[in-house]
Write an enzyme that holds these catalytic residues in place. Structure first.
Site, short mmCIF file in Angstrom:
data_model
loop_
_atom_site.label_atom_id
_atom_site.label_comp_id
_atom_site.label_asym_id
_atom_site.label_seq_id
_atom_site.Cartn_x
_atom_site.Cartn_y
_atom_site.Cartn_z
N ASP A 111 0.86 -1.18 0.00
CA ASP A 111 0.00 0.00 0.00
C ASP A 111 0.89 1.23 0.00
O ASP A 111 1.49 1.58 1.02
CB ASP A 111 -0.91 0.02 1.25
CG ASP A 111 -1.99 -1.05 1.19
OD1 ASP A 111 -1.79 -2.06 0.51
OD2 ASP A 111 -3.05 -0.85 1.83
N LYS B 33 -6.84 3.20 -3.51
CA LYS B 33 -7.27 3.21 -2.11
C LYS B 33 -7.49 4.65 -1.68
O LYS B 33 -6.71 5.53 -2.06
CB LYS B 33 -6.20 2.52 -1.27
CG LYS B 33 -6.41 2.54 0.22
CD LYS B 33 -5.35 1.69 0.93
CE LYS B 33 -5.34 1.95 2.42
NZ LYS B 33 -4.26 1.23 3.11
N LYS C 93 -10.22 0.13 -2.73
CA LYS C 93 -10.17 -0.10 -1.29
C LYS C 93 -10.47 1.19 -0.54
O LYS C 93 -9.60 2.05 -0.44
CB LYS C 93 -8.80 -0.65 -0.88
CG LYS C 93 -8.62 -0.80 0.63
CD LYS C 93 -7.26 -1.40 0.99
CE LYS C 93 -7.01 -1.37 2.49
NZ LYS C 93 -5.67 -1.82 2.85
#
Lengths: 288, 335
Positions: B162, B235, B271
């Site tokens: 991430d 995300k 996400k």
């Protein structure tokens, strides 16, 4: 020219949950009548989801309320009594209409309720003296048992005594640091709903007392079965309901206070105070 | 391991046709600023409408299990210890020890230095290890540091990375710099598969920190930018700033993913992270995914929740559905 008549301003009775006054999540109300069947007001008809929200609010408030000093809790409850005194006429009218009493008899009930609130407020920093103890042990230790609040207590308020009975079941629960979800008298919920307005203006943190009006048969089973409710007072349930609710309450081993024929005008004693306490015993080495 | 992003037939050709868009800073700027503006009122209204769907009984049970299986169970605290990470891994494997039918979570999300601990604790459970990287959460470090951060996590066995974008560069309009950064981190995610075919490249999730991007237009631009640069997932946020995932922002990103898929044939995952705490919220997001992208995205391969406290609420709701009684926080773990 004739002067226009003033329009009636009716009061919308609402629930008291988490320090706020929501309507029932279901949007339902039911008609509340006086003893002769005349319409008095509409009260919210709570659903199981209102009960769920009230338990969440009570749980959230528990840490703060049980953590305040007993002295402070006593002061706050005394403050409630002061506020009640100021609204004496309103409560007298609501009790008189709901229970079909004369004005003077209703006033006597309200006075008794205020006095009871004061009486219980005084217990806040004294209950540990009668429910706790210093235990003699065979060793160099202080051994102390102290009462602690049970947690979130669901209370089914008495059906007949809509105000004195209500105060007599709420005050002993919260004075020791519990938080409460109370289901009012089904037939005459108005004094209880007005009590919410008093609590909201008297330093009682939001969520310590949560007041729901509605049907015992609809809401109580969910409170009794709720895994996050630590105790239930069945004062307002009839014998048949009481048996069912006790079975539902057994799942998480709730403390259960069974209903009993109670004269609410009589001196209450400490039974209700002591019913919702847990004893914690600590050992402490002497001389350290 | 599923192939994320999934390329449909002809996707490579179509993507190559878009290469001129990212050829220079000015071309990229022209492209990103040429994207249609976002109708803020419209997208908020649409997100609010989708939030009103009533999902009950069996559909709710399905949604709860789906949401649990999509969770990236996260601990990103300065105070993280190996013990805490191991406890979280145990919870991820068996979220409700009293009910074996509870699905396991999708991934455990930790800081790079905790990857070996999580990897060892998860073993062959099939749960992925996600690691934040590139000077998370601020992203304020030089490229060598960010790449080393990523390489460390990949070498330690992280299945997913991430990364955070450089919001400073993005907000001052240096889009190509952000683009190149994502490409470089993507390259750092590369890893040769082992002899048994496992342990290929780590998936790259690109965090925009939408709370710091100020406008919906910026979120749309960032989404396209990241997807063009090869993000496998986009995300919303780090969970470390005041504004985290919101339904309108997530909806906007879902729409960008839909449009990108229609344009290039590349399927990218989404996400939302931070601020999703209740089952009700989670179900709203699932409804948005289904209505915007369809059920192809309704799996842990394409949609994840970055969350920690959400799992407990999902478990309590699961108790309620299976027993008929309201549950309480005493019956789930304290993390």
């Amino acid at each position: 020219m004739k002067q226009a008549e003033r329009l009636n301003v009716y009061k919308t009775y609402k629930l008291f949950v988490g320090g706020k006054f929501p309507r029932s999540e279901s949007g339902r109300v039911y008609e509340v009548t006086d003893s002769k069947g005349n319409w008095l007001a509409n009260a919210p008809l709570s659903s199981r989801k209102d009960a769920r929200d009230a338990v969440v609010a009570a749980r959230k408030a528990f840490g703060g309320w049980s953590g305040t000093t007993a002295y402070n809790r006593g002061q706050i409850l005394y403050r409630v009594a002061e506020m009640l005194e100021g609204r004496r006429d309103q409560f007298t009218a609501e009790v008189a209409a709901g229970e079909g009493l004369s004005k003077s008899k209703a006033a006597a009930q309200v006075d008794a309720a205020v006095d009871r609130w004061v009486w219980y407020a005084g217990w806040s920093d004294k209950v540990a003296q009668i429910a706790g103890s210093a235990n003699p042990v065979a060793g160099p230790y202080f051994n102390l048992s102290v009462p602690e609040p049970t947690g979130v207590v669901a209370v089914l308020a008495p059906q007949e005594s809509s105000f004195l009975g209500l105060v007599s079941v709420i005050a002993p629960v919260i004075v020791t640091g519990n938080t409460v979800v109370v289901l009012t008298s089904e037939k005459s919920p108005l004094p209880a709903l007005s009590l919410g307005e008093v609590l909201a203006t008297s330093d009682v943190p939001g969520g310590v007392v949560n007041i729901l009006s509605g049907k015992v048969s609809e809401v109580a089973p969910h409170l009794a079965a709720h895994m996050d409710v630590n105790a239930i007072d069945l004062a307002g349930a009839d014998a048949e309901e009481s048996a069912r609710l006790q079975v539902a309450a057994a799942d998480n081993l709730k403390r259960v206070l069974r209903p009993s024929a109670t004269d609410w005008t009589a001196e209450p004693g400490t039974d209700r105070l002591l019913a919702f306490l847990e004893t914690k015993t600590v050992w402490h080495p002497i001389g350290v | 391991m599923p192939t994320v992003p999934a390329y449909s037939s002809g996707a490579a050709v179509r993507l190559a046709e878009m290469a001129d868009v990212t050829g220079s800073d000015s071309a990229l700027r022209r492209f990103l600023h040429g994207l249609p503006g976002v109708d803020a009122v419209g997208i908020e209204a649409r997100a609010a409408t989708l939030g009103t769907r009533s999902i009950k009984t069996t559909a709710k049970a399905y949604a709860i299990d789906l949401a649990i299986s999509m969770i990236d169970l996260t601990t990103l605290e300065g105070a993280d210890t190996p013990g805490k990470v191991r406890a979280l891994c145990a919870k991820g494997i068996s979220p409700d020890p009293t009910d074996a039918t509870t699905p396991k979570v999708a991934a455990i999300c930790v800081y790079p230095d905790m990857v070996p601990v999580a990897k060892a604790a998860l073993g062959a459970s099939g749960i992925k290890v996600a690691s934040v990287a590139t000077a998370f959460p601020s992203g304020r470090a030089g490229m060598p540091v960010k790449l080393a951060d990523t390489a460390e996590a990949v070498a330690a066995g992280a299945d997913e990375i991430d990364m955070v974008i450089d919001r400073g560069a993005f907000l001052s309009g240096r889009y190509l710099e952000v683009f190149e950064e994502i490409k470089a981190v993507k390259a750092a995610c590369h890893r040769e598969p082992g002899p048994d075919g496992t342990g290929g490249p780590a998936h790259l999730k690109v965090i925009f920190e939408t709370g710091e991007l100020s406008t919906y237009d910026n979120v749309r631009r960032a989404s396209w930018l990241a997807m063009l640069a090869g993000a496998d997932f986009i995300k919303t946020s780090t969970g470390k700033v005041a504004v985290n995932a919101t339904p309108p922002v997530t909806l906007l990103m879902l729409e960008a993913v839909r449009d990108f898929h229609a344009t290039t044939g590349v399927q990218v995952g989404v996400k939302p992270a931070g601020g999703i705490r209740t089952t009700k919220d989670a179900i709203k997001y699932l409804v948005m995914v289904n209505e915007t992208l369809g059920d192809r995205w309704l799996s842990a391969d394409w949609f994840r929740f970055g969350a920690s406290s959400l799992l407990n609420d999902l478990l309590m709701q699961r108790h309620k559905l299976s027993t008929g009684r309201y549950s309480g926080p005493d019956y789930v773990t304290v993390d």
